[in-house]
Design a protein around this motif. Structure first.
Motif, short mmCIF file in Angstrom:
data_model
loop_
_atom_site.label_atom_id
_atom_site.label_comp_id
_atom_site.label_asym_id
_atom_site.label_seq_id
_atom_site.Cartn_x
_atom_site.Cartn_y
_atom_site.Cartn_z
N LEU A 67 3.60 -0.32 15.20
CA LEU A 67 4.15 -0.38 13.86
C LEU A 67 4.16 1.02 13.25
N LEU A 68 5.18 1.30 12.45
CA LEU A 68 5.21 2.56 11.72
C LEU A 68 4.11 2.55 10.66
N LEU A 69 3.75 3.76 10.20
CA LEU A 69 2.70 3.86 9.19
C LEU A 69 3.11 3.17 7.90
N THR A 70 4.38 3.20 7.61
CA THR A 70 4.87 2.54 6.39
C THR A 70 4.93 1.03 6.54
N GLU A 71 4.82 0.52 7.82
CA GLU A 71 4.92 -0.92 8.08
C GLU A 71 3.55 -1.59 8.20
N SER A 72 2.46 -0.82 8.17
CA SER A 72 1.13 -1.40 8.42
C SER A 72 0.59 -2.20 7.24
N ASN A 73 1.14 -1.98 6.03
CA ASN A 73 0.75 -2.73 4.80
C ASN A 73 -0.70 -2.51 4.38
N ASP A 122 0.66 -3.40 -3.61
CA ASP A 122 -0.71 -3.68 -3.23
C ASP A 122 -0.83 -3.77 -1.71
N PRO A 123 -1.95 -3.37 -1.12
CA PRO A 123 -2.15 -3.54 0.32
C PRO A 123 -2.24 -5.02 0.68
N THR A 124 -1.83 -5.34 1.92
CA THR A 124 -1.84 -6.73 2.37
C THR A 124 -1.87 -6.74 3.89
N VAL A 125 -1.88 -7.94 4.48
CA VAL A 125 -1.90 -8.07 5.94
C VAL A 125 -0.54 -7.65 6.50
N PRO A 126 -0.47 -7.27 7.80
CA PRO A 126 0.84 -6.91 8.41
C PRO A 126 1.79 -8.10 8.37
N PRO A 179 -4.66 -0.07 5.46
CA PRO A 179 -5.37 0.77 6.39
C PRO A 179 -5.97 -0.02 7.55
N GLY A 180 -6.45 0.72 8.59
CA GLY A 180 -7.17 0.11 9.71
C GLY A 180 -6.29 -0.71 10.65
N ASN A 213 0.83 -1.21 0.00
CA ASN A 213 0.00 0.00 0.00
C ASN A 213 0.86 1.27 0.00
N LEU A 214 2.01 1.23 -0.75
CA LEU A 214 2.89 2.39 -0.85
C LEU A 214 3.30 2.60 -2.30
N ARG A 215 3.73 3.84 -2.66
CA ARG A 215 4.22 4.19 -3.98
C ARG A 215 5.68 4.57 -3.86
N TYR A 216 6.57 3.72 -4.38
CA TYR A 216 8.01 3.85 -4.23
C TYR A 216 8.65 4.45 -5.47
N GLN A 217 9.83 5.10 -5.26
CA GLN A 217 10.80 5.34 -6.30
C GLN A 217 12.18 5.07 -5.70
N PHE A 218 13.17 4.70 -6.55
CA PHE A 218 14.47 4.21 -6.06
C PHE A 218 15.60 4.97 -6.73
#
Length: 511
Positions: A102-108, A74-78, A110-111, A46-51
């Motif tokens: 968990l950090l917001l970036t680690e929650s994978n 894609d979003p998924t379970v923690p 919402p909710g 559930n994130l948009r990356y660039q490298f």
């Protein structure tokens, strides 16, 4: 995406940036060896990356490459659960559970929320669960300091994370509920005892055991039995133990002693008090000691009684050492006991004259004598104590001279008195017979006889002698009282001479 390298690269560093929670912030994601041109990356959902990539060699890091295009996951379970789970028991009968969320970036997805599960260790099989969104949960109504198993499970809108680990903690502490039993005291010496007790059951500690506290109260000093004391002291002994050594007590006193348990929350109830007494001890140091009124064979010692007798004072122990005058080493030592608590002075006799002594004085009870108070003193010298033979001859010469002078003064005084007695006015006849009377003639005969033995010495008469007067002088030579003072007033009237008289004169020799 390309990066320019100069020289041999030791490794490559892959960084990422996401624009949902922390846009514009680049973070290191992975490092790969310098001979590798690809990398497999683990990403959160559930994130948009660039490298971007930059090389690192012995000189340092190079310039990063241009960023890649955005890549969405894609979003998924923690894929992880909270860490650093802690259980606090600051308040009795409750348990506080906390963790690092968990950090917001680690929650994978919402909710994000957490399920807290707990149960009493080795007592309960079923878990008690509670779903919370904050990283803190307080369990109330727990038994005091009871062990629990705890776990925290993360989940989001897409499901639960992996099975969490179980940790163990304790509910809130309370003060200990039981007191040690079978407390006993063994007296070691006048100031120390050994205390023993039976350990309390672990369930009654109701907290993390810190140790045991021993408290003692001095209730009486046997030197003043009528006075009641209340001098309290205590000492803590760490760990789970059953005995301790208590020191620093006062001799010849009565004490009451108790023991209790200590945990982080506080102190438990006291045990039943045990009464014991300490025996007499050695007195303290004498505050003062002086040596005065020194004589040839003695000196007077004066001291002050000890401030702490620590028992019934019965007297003092005296030691005195004769010292070498040059080396200050001990030549001879003597000691004696002085009986009597009220004695504060003592004349030390039988000492050597002109000698230095080192004196040690201790106060004593029936138990022992205290530390010594020390002093040095010196006796007076005597005339009979002469070590140098030249000093003896000098002293004898001085004494002889003084005696001779005294004898000469006495003889001179006697001679002066005799001459004064014979020097007054003389009553004579108008025409005095200038011949010596019978007594004078006898004395002159005697002197003439001694002259032959060379015991007498003759000397010429002076002009003032009575023998300058002769029968040829007329009567005008005398005054009306019959004296011949008038003759002396006019020297022209003296016609005679002592040479015409055969009268010897004696020269007196002072003895």
């Amino acid at each position: 995406m390309m990066t320019k390298c100069v020289g041999v690269s030791a490794e490559f560093v892959v960084e990422y940036e996401e624009n949902q929670w922390e846009p514009g912030r680049w973070k290191e994601l992975k490092r790969v060896p310098g001979n590798q041109a690809t990398a497999e990356l683990a990403l959160f959902g559930n994130l948009r990356y660039q490298f971007r990539v930059y090389a690192v060699n012995a000189i340092g890091p190079g310039t990063p490459s241009e960023p890649s295009e955005r890549h969405s996951t894609d979003p998924t379970v923690p894929d992880r659960n909270p860490e650093n789970i802690q259980i606090h028991g600051n308040i009795p009968y409750q348990m506080e559970i906390s963790w690092s969320p968990l950090l917001l970036t680690e929650s994978n997805g919402p909710g994000i929320e957490y399920k807290v599960s707990y149960r009493r260790l080795e007592v309960e099989d079923a878990w008690t669960e509670q779903l919370v969104q904050r990283p803190l949960y307080v369990v109330k109504g727990t038994p005091a300091f009871t062990p629990y198993e705890i776990k925290v499970h993360a989940r989001n809108s897409f499901g639960w994370g992996p099975e969490p680990k179980v940790v163990t903690g304790y509910s809130g502490e309370d003060t200990p509920s039981a007191a040690p039993q079978d407390v006993a005291v063994e007296v070691i010496n006048t100031t120390a005892v050994r205390v023993s007790w039976t350990q309390v059951p672990a369930a009654t500690v109701r907290g993390h055991l810190q140790g045991y506290e021993v408290q003692w109260v001095r209730t009486r000093n046997f030197l003043d039995r009528e006075k009641t004391l209340n001098e309290k002291r205590s000492e803590s002994f760490p760990g789970n133990r059953s005995h301790a050594i208590v020191a620093g007590l006062k001799p010849y006193s009565e004490y009451k002693l108790t023991v209790r348990v200590v945990n982080k929350k506080g102190k438990g109830p006291m045990s039943d008090p045990v009464t014991f007494t300490t025996p007499e001890g050695a007195p303290g140091l004498l505050p003062t000691l002086t040596a005065s009124d020194c004589r040839a064979d003695s000196m007077l010692l004066v001291w002050g009684p000890p401030l702490e007798t620590n028992g019934i004072l019965f007297g003092y122990h005296l030691q005195y050492h004769l010292l070498n005058e040059s080396t200050q080493e001990v030549i001879d030592s003597q000691e004696m006991n002085i009986t009597g608590a009220d004695i504060t002075q003592w004349r030390l006799t039988g000492l050597n004259s002109g000698s230095r002594y080192r004196i040690h004085l201790r106060a004593c009870t029936k138990a022992s004598c205290g530390p010594p108070q020390s002093k040095e003193g010196e006796t007076l010298p005597t005339l009979s104590k002469i070590e140098d033979p030249s000093d003896a001859s000098t002293t004898g010469w001085i004494i002889g001279t003084m005696c001779a002078l005294a004898l000469l003064v006495i003889v001179a005084l006697i001679f002066f008195c005799l001459m004064k007695k014979k020097g007054g006015k003389y009553a004579v006849k108008e025409k005095e017979d200038l011949h010596c009377d019978t007594e004078s003639q006898g004395m002159m005969d005697e002197c003439s006889e001694k002259k032959q033995q060379k015991d007498c010495t003759f000397f010429p008469l002076d002009d003032n002698s009575v023998f300058n007067y002769t029968e040829e002088d007329d009567d005008d030579a005398f005054n009306e009282d019959g004296s011949f003072i008038g003759e002396y007033s006019d020297p022209n009237r003296r016609k005679g001479s002592y040479e015409s008289l055969d009268i010897p004169r004696f020269k007196h020799t002072a003895i």
